[in-house]
Motif scaffolding. Sequence first.
Motif, short mmCIF file in Angstrom:
data_model
loop_
_atom_site.label_atom_id
_atom_site.label_comp_id
_atom_site.label_asym_id
_atom_site.label_seq_id
_atom_site.Cartn_x
_atom_site.Cartn_y
_atom_site.Cartn_z
N LEU A 74 0.84 -1.20 0.00
CA LEU A 74 0.00 0.00 0.00
C LEU A 74 0.87 1.24 0.00
O LEU A 74 0.40 2.35 0.18
CB LEU A 74 -0.93 0.01 1.21
CG LEU A 74 -2.11 -0.94 1.15
CD1 LEU A 74 -2.87 -0.90 2.46
CD2 LEU A 74 -3.04 -0.59 0.01
N ILE A 94 0.22 4.62 -4.24
CA ILE A 94 -1.22 4.77 -4.33
C ILE A 94 -1.83 3.78 -5.29
O ILE A 94 -3.04 3.62 -5.36
CB ILE A 94 -1.63 6.18 -4.80
CG1 ILE A 94 -0.59 7.20 -4.39
CG2 ILE A 94 -2.98 6.57 -4.29
CD1 ILE A 94 0.55 7.21 -5.38
N ALA A 98 -4.05 1.36 -3.60
CA ALA A 98 -5.11 2.09 -2.93
C ALA A 98 -6.18 2.47 -3.95
O ALA A 98 -7.37 2.38 -3.68
CB ALA A 98 -4.55 3.33 -2.25
N THR A 100 -12.30 -7.51 2.48
CA THR A 100 -11.35 -7.74 3.56
C THR A 100 -9.96 -7.71 2.96
O THR A 100 -9.68 -8.46 2.03
CB THR A 100 -11.59 -9.11 4.20
OG1 THR A 100 -12.90 -9.14 4.71
CG2 THR A 100 -10.60 -9.35 5.32
N LEU A 157 -7.20 5.93 1.92
CA LEU A 157 -5.91 5.33 1.59
C LEU A 157 -5.24 6.11 0.47
O LEU A 157 -4.24 5.69 -0.09
CB LEU A 157 -6.07 3.88 1.16
CG LEU A 157 -6.38 2.88 2.27
CD1 LEU A 157 -6.63 1.50 1.69
CD2 LEU A 157 -5.23 2.82 3.27
N SER A 158 -5.81 7.29 0.17
CA SER A 158 -5.32 8.05 -0.97
C SER A 158 -3.99 8.72 -0.69
O SER A 158 -3.29 9.13 -1.59
CB SER A 158 -6.33 9.11 -1.38
OG SER A 158 -7.58 8.52 -1.53
N ILE A 178 -0.36 8.23 1.70
CA ILE A 178 0.34 7.12 2.33
C ILE A 178 0.19 7.12 3.83
O ILE A 178 0.56 6.17 4.50
CB ILE A 178 1.86 7.15 2.00
CG1 ILE A 178 2.08 7.79 0.64
CG2 ILE A 178 2.46 5.79 2.04
CD1 ILE A 178 2.12 9.28 0.76
N ALA A 205 -1.68 4.20 5.06
CA ALA A 205 -0.98 2.99 4.65
C ALA A 205 0.19 2.73 5.60
O ALA A 205 0.45 1.60 6.00
CB ALA A 205 -0.49 3.13 3.22
N LEU A 243 -1.03 1.30 8.79
CA LEU A 243 -1.33 -0.12 8.62
C LEU A 243 -0.09 -0.99 8.69
O LEU A 243 -0.13 -2.10 9.23
CB LEU A 243 -1.98 -0.34 7.26
CG LEU A 243 -3.45 0.01 7.18
CD1 LEU A 243 -3.97 -0.28 5.78
CD2 LEU A 243 -4.22 -0.81 8.20
N ASP A 271 0.17 -3.98 11.24
CA ASP A 271 0.42 -5.31 10.72
C ASP A 271 1.64 -5.94 11.37
O ASP A 271 1.63 -7.11 11.73
CB ASP A 271 0.67 -5.17 9.21
CG ASP A 271 0.14 -6.38 8.48
OD1 ASP A 271 -1.06 -6.64 8.61
OD2 ASP A 271 0.95 -7.04 7.81
N ASP A 310 0.92 -9.32 13.33
CA ASP A 310 1.45 -10.49 12.66
C ASP A 310 2.25 -11.35 13.62
O ASP A 310 2.10 -12.57 13.67
CB ASP A 310 2.36 -10.03 11.51
CG ASP A 310 2.44 -11.07 10.43
OD1 ASP A 310 1.38 -11.60 10.06
OD2 ASP A 310 3.56 -11.38 9.99
N VAL A 359 -4.83 -11.02 12.80
CA VAL A 359 -4.92 -10.40 11.48
C VAL A 359 -5.79 -9.15 11.54
O VAL A 359 -6.69 -9.04 12.36
CB VAL A 359 -5.52 -11.35 10.43
CG1 VAL A 359 -4.60 -12.52 10.15
CG2 VAL A 359 -6.91 -11.83 10.84
N THR A 409 -8.42 -6.55 9.74
CA THR A 409 -9.45 -6.43 8.71
C THR A 409 -9.69 -4.95 8.49
O THR A 409 -10.01 -4.22 9.43
CB THR A 409 -10.76 -7.07 9.18
OG1 THR A 409 -10.52 -8.44 9.41
CG2 THR A 409 -11.83 -6.93 8.12
N LEU A 410 -9.54 -4.52 7.25
CA LEU A 410 -9.55 -3.09 6.97
C LEU A 410 -10.87 -2.58 6.42
O LEU A 410 -11.50 -3.21 5.58
CB LEU A 410 -8.45 -2.77 5.96
CG LEU A 410 -8.32 -1.29 5.62
CD1 LEU A 410 -7.72 -0.54 6.78
CD2 LEU A 410 -7.46 -1.12 4.39
N VAL A 425 -12.46 1.30 4.90
CA VAL A 425 -12.12 2.67 4.54
C VAL A 425 -13.40 3.51 4.50
O VAL A 425 -14.32 3.23 3.75
CB VAL A 425 -11.44 2.73 3.16
CG1 VAL A 425 -11.06 4.15 2.82
CG2 VAL A 425 -10.21 1.84 3.15
#
Lengths: 337, 337
Positions: A76, A79, A82, A100, B76-77, B79, B82, B85, B89, B93, B98, B100-101, B103
């Motif tokens: 990600l 862009i 995204a 998901t 997410l437009s 960064i 992102a 995330l 993660d 991890d 996990v 689950t996203l 937007v």
Amino acid sequence: MPVPNQKQPTLAQVAKLAGVSEITASRALRAGSPVAPKTRERVEQAALSINYVPNRLAGTLAGGSSRQIGVIVPSLSNIVFADVLVGVDRCLDAAGYVATLGVSQYSSKKEEKLIRDLFSWRPAGLILAPTDLTPSSAAMLRRARFPIVEIMDTDIEPIDMAVGCSHRTAGRAMAHYLANRGYRSFGYVGHDISKDKRAISRLIGYKEGLADFDFSLAAEITLPEPSSVLLGKKGLGQLLASTTDKVEAVFFANDDLAVGGSFYCQENGIINPTELGLAGFNGLQIGQALPNPLTTIASNRAKIGFEAASNILRCLTGYHPDAWTTVDFRILPGTTA
Amino acid sequence: MPVPNQKQPTLAQVAKLAGVSEITASRALRAGSPVAPKTRERVEQAALSINYVPNRLAGTLAGGSSRQIGVIVPSLSNIVFADVLVGVDRCLDAAGYVATLGVSQYSSKKEEKLIRDLFSWRPAGLILAPTDLTPSSAAMLRRARFPIVEIMDTDIEPIDMAVGCSHRTAGRAMAHYLANRGYRSFGYVGHDISKDKRAISRLIGYKEGLADFDFSLAAEITLPEPSSVLLGKKGLGQLLASTTDKVEAVFFANDDLAVGGSFYCQENGIINPTELGLAGFNGLQIGQALPNPLTTIASNRAKIGFEAASNILRCLTGYHPDAWTTVDFRILPGTTA
DNA sequence: CTGAAAGCGCTAACAG
DNA sequence: CTGTTAGCGCTTTCAG
């Protein structure tokens, strides 16, 4: 953690409150089931009053069909994906499905883990921008009993369906464009390309396209680092330093790198497009916003996402689309080449 | 869709194949249950041989505890999220959870829908970069029986926990920085700020910071469009055109806009930092890669994500962290102000 | 260390 | 239109 161990209200409670059976409550709360309007209203009131949130775990387990679509992308950090997600979301949302997301970070191993994980939630479909499927991953996908779309690239033999464009053709198209613009000596700057199959395809196509004009690549550099603007700057510097031949035009693996190249030229007083031509791939806004808009290839990413989701939905309604769906790219002539 | 209506193998099949009871198979496949090593191995073999993928729907329904953490971000437009995330993660991890996203696209309504949707999957926790919670959303969150972290901003009264920095303080810090650099007349360029609470906080802080030096905002423009590089370019143009006072330094709502401002200056021969100072917020790489690196504020986004996830995990193991966790920002002095 | 029984919360399939 | 019955696939008791 607010209200520690208080269980969520269940359908049974809603039913009791509304004075109907569980199944009637269930039907009232879902669309498309024959329920008397008055009953439905009563149930809806009851649900609202106790703040009922259906348990999809139970629902999906009992009913078999989930409304969840898995999406696995490699990154990600730019862009690109995204944008794909935006398209996916737009399509899915309208149909009452949810996406998901998993991010594989260009790692096949992580990708396999994500696939396994996703499968354990029994999704209704899967959209995948594959990194490099392990045998295990491929096996799982082949055994899946739901639709699967591999996105971005159509230069592949898909497991189920593919949506995207031919990156090889795109690379070739850029070679032709540059040759037609009068450039005669060509370079390439790429990132840790071993992990990015699509960038490799573009490079192959680029070389083929040059060969079509009896040209060949005079200088090529691929730096073993993830793509970034800074890397593009550095890469162009190294490319120009490494070669005694005069390179006239450089194709970058993507726009991020190309923007870096543009900055390099600016800092070093190299005039584009005359002294050096620069071209990228993706058509990102940042490239177009530059004082010197970047010559590049617009890939229609949101559309790829949308089409991928559409194809999944089509499968779910019984109609199976073609294995390949092409989303066009087009050359975006800027002022850098 | 490969292998249409073939059901996935179940635990019962694994158990039968291994010659044990279902529950023993279940225990063998999970960590931390007392099972004879030989039995475990037999079960694992059996599972592998038929390509068993556990059904988490059933598992979670029966067991009550999921390993899924919901993450809801507005966009997410850029960064920014992102990066968050990535941090989330990395932490999750390692612990076998996990993310689950969802937007929300800066829409409260969509946010509410996402929250409801997420709840219906009974996640173990929720990380949320709130847009503007509807009363309904807030009510749901308050009733949740799992940990919730609101991220990015600590200028709030969190429902459960907050992780981030004070955007108000950040705005103020930038005002002080600019004032100390000798600028005396200040401008601001923002985007569709009504939807971005954190940008509003920064603006408020900025004004307060100027007031600390007995300055005030000479010119301010907020364009009712989503943030982008192009918008920054346009915004700065309008700001400079609209004011007769000479503005000496401009604070942008974020780096994307500021980069656009930098391009505007370049195109119009305005020299930074002398003729005009420019400052952004976020510390994105693109700003630092510019020939003229952007003066900005580095927000530690990956760390925010990591800390948020850590806090969730801590709750899950019985220890509840403080309501506020601060992740420091710092001024990144570039050459534009 | 292993097993039997009971049920998580919901829905499909049939009846009424 | 509404209810009854029987699971979905797993894990939690509680016994051995």
